[in-house]
Design a protein around this motif. Structure first.
Motif, short mmCIF file in Angstrom:
data_model
loop_
_atom_site.label_atom_id
_atom_site.label_comp_id
_atom_site.label_asym_id
_atom_site.label_seq_id
_atom_site.Cartn_x
_atom_site.Cartn_y
_atom_site.Cartn_z
N PHE A 5 44.12 43.81 39.80
CA PHE A 5 44.20 42.41 40.20
C PHE A 5 45.45 41.79 39.59
CE2 PHE A 5 39.90 43.59 40.89
CZ PHE A 5 39.45 42.80 41.93
N GLU A 6 46.34 41.34 40.48
CA GLU A 6 47.63 40.85 40.03
C GLU A 6 48.11 39.73 40.94
OE1 GLU A 6 50.16 44.19 42.57
OE2 GLU A 6 49.95 44.38 40.41
N GLN A 7 49.16 39.06 40.53
CA GLN A 7 49.78 38.08 41.41
C GLN A 7 50.36 38.80 42.62
OE1 GLN A 7 49.61 34.78 41.01
NE2 GLN A 7 48.35 35.23 39.20
N GLU A 8 50.34 38.15 43.76
CA GLU A 8 50.77 38.79 45.01
C GLU A 8 52.22 39.22 44.91
OE1 GLU A 8 50.74 37.85 49.80
OE2 GLU A 8 49.62 36.63 48.40
N ASN A 9 52.43 40.52 45.04
CA ASN A 9 53.78 41.08 44.99
C ASN A 9 53.73 42.46 45.62
OD1 ASN A 9 56.35 41.87 44.47
ND2 ASN A 9 56.09 42.05 42.25
N THR A 10 54.04 42.55 46.88
CA THR A 10 53.88 43.80 47.62
C THR A 10 55.18 44.55 47.84
OG1 THR A 10 54.15 42.68 49.75
CG2 THR A 10 51.92 42.83 48.86
N GLU A 11 56.30 44.03 47.35
CA GLU A 11 57.58 44.66 47.65
C GLU A 11 57.63 46.12 47.20
OE1 GLU A 11 57.18 41.69 46.49
OE2 GLU A 11 58.23 40.35 47.86
N HIS A 12 57.08 46.40 46.01
CA HIS A 12 57.18 47.74 45.46
C HIS A 12 55.95 48.59 45.76
CE1 HIS A 12 60.82 46.55 43.38
NE2 HIS A 12 60.18 45.54 42.84
N SER A 13 54.93 48.03 46.40
CA SER A 13 53.70 48.77 46.61
C SER A 13 53.31 48.87 48.08
CB SER A 13 52.56 48.10 45.82
OG SER A 13 52.44 46.74 46.21
N ALA A 14 54.12 48.36 48.97
CA ALA A 14 53.76 48.35 50.40
C ALA A 14 53.54 49.77 50.91
CB ALA A 14 54.85 47.65 51.21
N PHE A 15 54.42 50.71 50.56
CA PHE A 15 54.29 52.08 51.04
C PHE A 15 53.02 52.72 50.51
CE2 PHE A 15 55.00 56.66 50.49
CZ PHE A 15 55.24 57.01 51.82
N LYS A 16 52.70 52.48 49.25
CA LYS A 16 51.49 53.05 48.66
C LYS A 16 50.24 52.48 49.33
CE LYS A 16 51.50 53.92 44.32
NZ LYS A 16 51.49 53.80 42.84
N ILE A 17 50.23 51.17 49.56
CA ILE A 17 49.10 50.53 50.23
C ILE A 17 48.92 51.12 51.63
CG2 ILE A 17 48.26 48.35 51.21
CD1 ILE A 17 49.73 46.93 48.90
N MET A 18 50.03 51.23 52.36
CA MET A 18 49.99 51.77 53.71
C MET A 18 49.51 53.22 53.71
SD MET A 18 50.83 50.97 56.96
CE MET A 18 52.12 49.71 56.89
N SER A 19 49.97 54.00 52.75
CA SER A 19 49.58 55.41 52.67
C SER A 19 48.09 55.56 52.43
CB SER A 19 50.36 56.12 51.55
OG SER A 19 51.74 56.07 51.79
N TYR A 20 47.56 54.82 51.46
CA TYR A 20 46.13 54.87 51.20
C TYR A 20 45.34 54.53 52.46
CZ TYR A 20 46.85 55.08 46.10
OH TYR A 20 47.19 55.46 44.82
N ALA A 21 45.77 53.47 53.14
CA ALA A 21 45.04 52.99 54.32
C ALA A 21 45.07 54.02 55.45
CB ALA A 21 45.65 51.67 54.79
N VAL A 22 46.23 54.62 55.70
CA VAL A 22 46.34 55.61 56.76
C VAL A 22 45.46 56.82 56.48
CG1 VAL A 22 47.88 57.29 57.83
CG2 VAL A 22 48.65 54.94 57.51
N PHE A 23 45.48 57.30 55.23
CA PHE A 23 44.71 58.49 54.90
C PHE A 23 43.21 58.24 54.97
CE2 PHE A 23 48.67 60.17 52.98
CZ PHE A 23 48.64 61.43 53.58
N ILE A 24 42.79 57.01 54.70
CA ILE A 24 41.36 56.70 54.77
C ILE A 24 40.81 57.01 56.15
CG2 ILE A 24 39.82 54.71 55.01
CD1 ILE A 24 40.87 53.65 52.39
N ASN A 25 41.53 56.63 57.20
CA ASN A 25 41.06 56.91 58.55
C ASN A 25 41.49 58.29 59.04
OD1 ASN A 25 39.46 54.77 59.21
ND2 ASN A 25 41.10 53.54 60.09
N LEU A 26 42.57 58.82 58.49
CA LEU A 26 43.04 60.13 58.91
C LEU A 26 42.03 61.21 58.56
CD1 LEU A 26 45.51 61.45 60.25
CD2 LEU A 26 46.41 61.88 57.95
N PHE A 27 41.34 61.05 57.42
CA PHE A 27 40.36 62.03 56.98
C PHE A 27 38.94 61.64 57.36
CE2 PHE A 27 43.53 63.17 53.47
CZ PHE A 27 44.03 64.23 54.22
N ASN A 28 38.81 60.83 58.39
CA ASN A 28 37.49 60.43 58.87
C ASN A 28 37.11 61.29 60.08
OD1 ASN A 28 35.19 59.23 59.82
ND2 ASN A 28 36.02 57.16 59.88
N PRO A 29 36.25 62.30 59.89
CA PRO A 29 35.93 63.22 61.00
C PRO A 29 35.10 62.59 62.09
CG PRO A 29 34.52 63.66 59.13
CD PRO A 29 35.52 62.63 58.67
#
Length: 206
Positions: free
Chosen positions: A97-121
């Motif tokens: 939990f932090e102040q909103e600052n996505t510049e350095h974490s956008a790729f990581k957030i996107m990666s987690y989100a993509v993999f969540i559905n990618l590994f959904n059989p």
């Protein structure tokens, strides 16, 4: 092609049902703010594309009839959900939990989100068993109709997840600065991912 109201209602029910993508988007909104939650919503939606393409190309039929492929993908999904549960419990983990600052974490957030559905059989099964029901038997363009329905489903997913994320982001001010609340939120997210992993573990193709 005419889009039926039954398809829209059924798709909405499927999307709004609690799942790993919804939990991740909500958790991201609470922990990192509106911009991050929108990135998560986009990532979860993009994670649908491989399943959609497999279904349209007919490869999902191979997946449907192959117990081995389903089992491999299922265990990958379980492992990833348990990994997300572990990250949820870390003070500096994915849901720090932090102040909103996505510049350095956008790729990581996107990666987690993509993999969540990618590994959904269950997603390729959904596209193979659900969408064809709304494609007319006598249509001259079944592939195009399938693609159109899939894009509408993805749009519904994106809009609903964005709503989840932005609403969660609006609640941030009520939890920031409250260590006890933050601790229980992390535990709740972890429990949610564990619950989903167990449900996936004991699921079958049928």
């Amino acid at each position: 092609m005419q889009i039926s109201i039954e398809f829209l209602i059924t798709s909405l029910i499927v999307v709004i049902s609690p799942g790993s993508g919804a939990i991740y988007t909500i958790a991201t909104g609470l922990s990192r703010g509106a911009k991050a939650s929108l990135i998560a919503a986009v990532g979860c939606t993009l994670g649908i594309i491989p399943h959609m393409l497999l279904a349209i190309l007919g490869l999902a039929l191979v997946f449907l009839t192959s117990t081995f492929v389903f089992t491999i993908l299922k265990f990958l999904g379980v492992a990833y959900l348990l990994y997300m549960a572990w990250l949820s419990l870390q003070d500096k983990g994915a849901f720090h939990f932090e102040q909103e600052n996505t510049e350095h974490s956008a790729f990581k957030i996107m990666s987690y989100a993509v993999f969540i559905n990618l590994f959904n059989p269950k997603l390729p099964l959904f596209f193979l068993a659900f969408l064809p029901q709304f494609v007319a038997n006598d249509t001259p363009t079944p592939t195009w109709d399938m693609l159109l329905l899939s894009m509408i489903f993805m749009l519904i997913t994106l809009v609903v997840f964005m709503f989840y994320g932005v609403f969660a982001a609006m609640m941030r001010q009520h939890v920031l600065g409250k260590p006890t609340v933050l601790k229980w939120l992390r535990r709740s997210f972890a429990l949610g991912f564990i619950s989903l992993s167990m449900r996936l573990l004991f699921s079958s193709k049928s």
